[in-house]
Every structure is written in C-alpha cells, then in structure tokens.
Design an enzyme around this catalytic site. Structure first.
Site, PDB file in Angstrom:
ATOM      1  N   HIS A 118      38.576  19.735  19.908  1.00  0.00           N
ATOM      2  CA  HIS A 118      39.830  18.999  20.052  1.00  0.00           C
ATOM      3  C   HIS A 118      39.543  17.541  19.738  1.00  0.00           C
ATOM      4  O   HIS A 118      38.443  17.047  19.952  1.00  0.00           O
ATOM      5  CB  HIS A 118      40.333  19.165  21.490  1.00  0.00           C
ATOM      6  CG  HIS A 118      41.688  18.630  21.765  1.00  0.00           C
ATOM      7  ND1 HIS A 118      41.946  17.281  21.916  1.00  0.00           N
ATOM      8  CD2 HIS A 118      42.883  19.261  21.959  1.00  0.00           C
ATOM      9  CE1 HIS A 118      43.226  17.104  22.184  1.00  0.00           C
ATOM     10  NE2 HIS A 118      43.821  18.290  22.217  1.00  0.00           N
ATOM     11  N   GLN A 198      40.244  24.418  28.414  1.00  0.00           N
ATOM     12  CA  GLN A 198      40.782  25.754  28.157  1.00  0.00           C
ATOM     13  C   GLN A 198      40.059  26.842  28.930  1.00  0.00           C
ATOM     14  O   GLN A 198      40.508  27.993  28.959  1.00  0.00           O
ATOM     15  CB  GLN A 198      40.724  26.055  26.652  1.00  0.00           C
ATOM     16  CG  GLN A 198      41.514  25.104  25.787  1.00  0.00           C
ATOM     17  CD  GLN A 198      43.003  25.133  26.069  1.00  0.00           C
ATOM     18  OE1 GLN A 198      43.560  26.168  26.414  1.00  0.00           O
ATOM     19  NE2 GLN A 198      43.661  23.987  25.933  1.00  0.00           N
ATOM     20  N   LYS A 221      46.599  22.290  32.688  1.00  0.00           N
ATOM     21  CA  LYS A 221      46.224  23.563  32.071  1.00  0.00           C
ATOM     22  C   LYS A 221      46.092  24.668  33.119  1.00  0.00           C
ATOM     23  O   LYS A 221      45.933  25.836  32.777  1.00  0.00           O
ATOM     24  CB  LYS A 221      44.877  23.437  31.341  1.00  0.00           C
ATOM     25  CG  LYS A 221      44.764  22.267  30.378  1.00  0.00           C
ATOM     26  CD  LYS A 221      45.649  22.391  29.169  1.00  0.00           C
ATOM     27  CE  LYS A 221      45.335  21.274  28.174  1.00  0.00           C
ATOM     28  NZ  LYS A 221      46.234  21.291  27.012  1.00  0.00           N
TER      29      LYS A 221
END
Length: 400
Positions: A118, A198, A221
């Site tokens: 990312h 993630q 998240k």
C-alpha cells in the site's frame, strides 16, 4: 458459517440503495461498526468525556481509566509483553510514519519493501531514504501476485537496515510468509515493520511469537471508528528511540533550557489522543473475540472461495492474486473499465471498490490501471455472494 443474524448488529446494513438493501463488499477499505461499538462511543461522550491523564476530577479519572483499560484490551489481543508497547495512533498510515520518522539510516543503506505494498508502506520509506541518502529496494512478485522469496533472500544484505512489508495485500488478498521473512531479517540484523491493517480483522496476531520489531494496524478495518490505530513496538526499541511529535503528555519536565521525555508509550502520544476512538477500538476487539477469530476466518474463507467460483463463471473475467486469498478478491472483465463496472453494480445495491487501491506500483506491474475489488467481513453472507455474482454478470453483459 457464522449466523446471518450478525448482520442485524450493524445498523447501516439496513440502508437501501435504489430500493435494494445494500450489499457491502468494501471491507478492505473500511468496516462498519456494530451497535455494541456505537453504544460505547455514545456512552463516552454522554458520561465520560474529559481530557485524560492530567486531571484530578471525576470525569478525568473515569476517562483515563477507560482509555488505559482499552490499552490493556489491545495488549491482550496482540499478546504484547507489556502495556507500554501499545501506542495509540490515528491509523496504520500514522503508525508507519511514526516509525519512519524515529529511525535513522546512513547513505548507501537499503530499505526493503515489496511490490504488493500500500502507498502508506512505500511513501514514508521513500521520504526517509531521501533524507539520509539511502536506497529503496523492492521484492518482486510473480504472475499470481506472490512475493518471490528467492529474490527476497538475494536482496537481503548487510546494507538492508529496514524490512517493511504488509502481511496481507489489500489489493489481491495475498498472504505473505511474514514469519519466515522476519526470521531471515532478524538473522541479518535488519529491523522489521509489519503492516497488519488487512491481517487484524481476519486472523489472530501474537506479536511475541511473530518476532517483528513493529506492527501497525487501523481500527476502522476491525469494526471500530476511523481515526484510531495502533503501533506496537518492542519495548527496548521504544525506550531507545527518540520521540516524533512534541507537546503535552510526551514530556516529564519542560524548561527553556531543555526537556526530558516521558517513557513509552506516552513518549509517542503527544497531545490529546482520540480517547473515544481508543475505547471504541477495545469494544470492537471484544466484539470479534466474543465471536471467535478462528470462526471469523473460516466464515470469510468460505465467502471468498464462493465469490471466486461465482465470478470465474462470467465470460471475460480475470481474477488477480493467488488461489488462496484472505479478505480481498480483485478482478477485471475484458473490455470493461473497472470504474464503469463498479458504478453500474452500485446501482444494483452492491458496494465494491474500484481503482488502484493505493497500490499503483502493483497495478503497473500487471500493466493495468486498476481492478474491481470485493472484500469480505463477518456480516457478509452467501446471499451477498450470490447478489454480487448476479450484479457483475448483468453489468458485464450491459457494458461489453
């Protein structure tokens, strides 16, 4: 599979789009908040709202206690060796920037990242390299979006001072062998940072067994509000390294002649923190632990496998990433722009993400500008997967 009744814990999922109840499959970008978390946030502002640590009145003491109890919850969830290793930040990006601003390198040193990263795990390291004249090296990936471990070991040298790598790709769902990579880096004398943004919603994380030096993640998240995150760091490193931001809380004594800094974690928490966010993050962690991380992982894996099967049957579809994915499924349809596809299926009530997913170097590696990405959470159901497949099939036939 988890019970479909979990969806009722999330008020926003009762919203409709063009007369259809929303199917939300953009969870890699942000997850929603269950009622249990929303109530904690509301309770903070109605009954606890006050600045923390420095006040002696009732509200200040109550808010401080709740905030530090939240730190304990996070520490337990990560199996941290000490509460002092848990630093509240605004999110993964802030956490990585913090580390990139307290570390130093020398001209000619190398910082090793990967093709899958990312932008938040690329740009701060580029800025660090520019400040000191260091070099960025990049671990390549193969056609399945899997990191080349032979290339990684070849790139790891006595010049490699920092390894910064994501645990799970937000774009392709690739799960990197971070334990093995951390072990190799440690043997090489290389510091390691793991972007776990993630990973945290999908699996159990034990920082003591992981062996990394730093781990970063975001609350939004894992069913908490935006604007709250965590940096975990090994205590001995946090004690040795300098602070980043200056101001209140991160000091022991200030005079015009000089300042002495506070101990970790407060050394890295200058100013008034997101108090409500930290407390709500703890509530979100309690929520997922009550369901069970193993149960969550099994549920989401069944969903992503079903989605891959449903999409593969649509003419012209190309799936990106390895067959064993976690969290996210990226795809493209020959002759169809990802933005057009996402816009059209949104009109059918299905929310997905389109674009480069803050992974432009990865998209360039595959010669594309972006993908359509479906990403999964505890409240998604097999009915959601069926609706996704139907929407993509219908949109594809209209656009091709």
């Amino acid at each position: 599979m988890l019970p479909t009744s979990i969806k009722s814990d999330f008020p926003i999922l009762s919203e409709t789009v063009n007369g259809k109840q929303i199917v939300y499959l953009d969870n890699a970008a942000t997850t929603h908040n269950p009622t249990q978390v929303l109530e904690v946030s509301r309770n903070y502002y109605e009954k606890l709202n006050s600045n923390i640590h420095r006040g002696t009145h009732h509200l200040a003491r109550a808010a401080t206690n709740a905030h530090e109890q939240a730190r304990m919850t996070v520490a337990k969830h990560l199996n941290a060796a000490s509460l002092d290793e848990i630093i509240f930040t605004s999110g993964t990006t802030d956490s990585i920037n913090l580390v990139a601003n307290i570390l130093t390198v020398s001209p000619g040193d190398e910082i090793l990242i990967s093709t899958l990263e990312h932008h938040s795990n690329i740009v701060p390291w580029q800025m660090l390299a520019e400040r000191y004249g260091a070099k960025i090296s990049v671990i390549p990936c193969d056609e399945d979006g899997v990191l080349d471990q032979d290339a990684f070991r070849a790139l790891l040298s006595n010049k490699t001072k920092i390894l910064a790598v994501g645990w799970i790709s937000n774009a392709f769902g690739t799960v990197n062998p971070v334990r093995e990579m951390i072990s190799a880096a440690r043997e090489n004398g290389t510091l390691t940072l793991i972007d776990a943004a993630q990973a945290v919603p999908h699996m159990t994380i034990d920082v003591q067994s992981l062996g990394a030096d730093f781990v970063a993640f975001s609350g939004h998240k894992i069913y908490a509000p935006t604007g709250i995150g965590i940096l975990w760091g090994k205590l001995e490193l946090l004690q040795q390294l300098p602070p980043w931001r200056g101001g209140g809380e991160m000091i022991k004594q200030v005079s015009f002649e000089g300042t002495t800094y506070n101990d970790p974690p407060f050394k890295y928490e200058a100013g008034t923190p997101n108090i409500e966010g930290g407390i709500a993050l703890a509530a979100a962690i309690d929520y997922v632990n009550e369901i069970g991380m193993d149960e969550i992982h099994a549920h989401e894996q069944a969903l992503i496998e079903a989605a891959a099967t449903a999409l593969q049957d649509i003419p012209g579809v190309r799936l990106f990433g390895p067959s064993e994915r976690v969290g996210a499924l990226s795809f493209a349809i020959e002759g169809v722009h990802h933005y057009d596809l996402g816009t059209l299926i949104d009109q059918m009530g299905v929310a997905v993400r389109t674009g480069h997913h803050c992974c432009q170097p990865l998209m360039a590696r595959f010669g594309i500008t972006g993908t359509t990405r479906a990403s999964f959470a505890i409240y998604n159901t097999m009915e959601d997967i069926e609706l996704l497949g139907n929407a993509v099939r219908k949109a594809s036939s209209m656009l091709r």
